[in-house]
Design a protein around this motif. Structure first.
Motif: not given
Length: 320
Positions: A198-203
């Motif tokens: 779930p953190y990938y787009p923010a990454w």
């Protein structure tokens, strides 16, 4: 018989590449910034042989099979298609960096293979052509074609390659927590992160912003700003990886201890920052004048190697 030998060095990313917009072309989701090192070279020889019915690979003195051979064969298929030559090749490669341990062995390996294969098969050997080609074997290899600091651009097949960057003087102290191969490859963890974390787009969005600011720090010769960005970016990458399903945890307790030691040195006034690629090994980013002190401070936690900016890929034997 045409043969060529090339030498390339690994690079450590200050702003990380983690995730692909196109897996077939190895196009990155974001750009990245790295330092090619003067340690751990890979030497690769490609020899065309009309008697062969398939490519062969010798890796560190032993015949290779399985995934390493498959990756080399797919890469040489691409080279042959571009060159219009059907001849198979014998590939002999020797790594001095631990393979598959998160120390960029694939970067030096495919940069050397791209240069040697291009010379042997008669393809262009300018840095842009080699960077684009090396990218097809391993994304980070696009940067090992270049010396010292390099930025690898996101883009399409024609525009995604690495270019040199001018920046502050940098040393890296490589702390090898574990030289063995990883249980989960970077390719698999990257795919898993993009698909499930779930953190990938923010990454992705934060890394694009980080790269822009990091390039400004390079232009301003601002080592401290670049180091701070590198440490933050690395920890964000590992957070995205740990958030995937099933989780992948590359950092070991010794890795965390090394980051803590780097922070303690910083509190003592040493301008040093930590980073880690997809593996347990930690790299302390410091000014060259501080490298000895940093190495001494980390040596009780893991074996250390001091590295300075290294050369780009080079041919040591041209096609005959």
């Amino acid at each position: 018989m045409s043969t060529a030998t090339a030498i390339a060095h690994p690079n450590i990313a200050l702003v990380k590449y983690w995730g692909k917009s196109d897996a077939t072309l190895n196009l990155p989701e974001t750009g990245s910034l790295s330092l090619t090192l003067d340690v751990f070279p890979t030497t690769t020889t490609v020899t065309l042989d009309d008697a062969l019915t398939a490519d062969t690979l010798e890796l560190d003195g032993l015949p290779a099979a399985g995934t390493p051979l498959d990756r080399v064969r797919r890469f040489l298929d691409l080279v042959r298609a571009q060159a219009g030559v059907a001849t198979h090749a014998r590939v002999v490669s020797r790594n001095t960096v631990p393979t598959g341990a998160g120390l960029a062995s694939s970067a030096s390996g495919f940069a050397a293979l791209a240069a040697a294969a291009s010379a042997a098969y008669g393809l262009p050997t300018d840095t842009v052509s080699l960077s684009r080609l090396a990218r097809r074997g391993s994304g980070s290899a696009s940067r090992s074609v270049l010396p010292a600091l390099a930025v690898w651009h996101e883009g399409d097949d024609a525009t995604s390659y690495a270019e040199p960057v001018t920046g502050p003087e940098i040393a890296m102290v490589v702390a090898t927590v574990d030289a063995g191969p990883k249980a989960v490859s970077s390719r698999e963890a990257m795919r898993r992160s993009a698909a499930t974390s779930p953190y990938y787009p923010a990454w992705v969005t934060s890394t694009r912003e980080t790269l822009e600011v990091a390039l400004e720090a390079c232009a301003d010769d601002d080592f401290t700003a670049l180091g701070r960005l590198a440490e933050t970016n690395a920890l964000r990458m590992h957070a995205a990886i740990q958030g995937c399903e099933p989780p992948v945890r590359y950092l070991a307790p010794a890795s965390v201890a090394l980051f803590d030691r780097v922070a303690a040195l910083r509190a003592e006034g040493v301008d040093v920052w930590g980073t880690a690629d997809a593996g347990p090994n930690v790299v302390a980013v410091c000014r060259p004048a501080d490298a000895g002190r940093v190495a001494d401070a980390l040596a009780d936690l893991a074996p250390v190697t001091v590295a300075l900016p290294g050369p780009g890929v080079r041919l040591v034997e041209g096609a005959e």
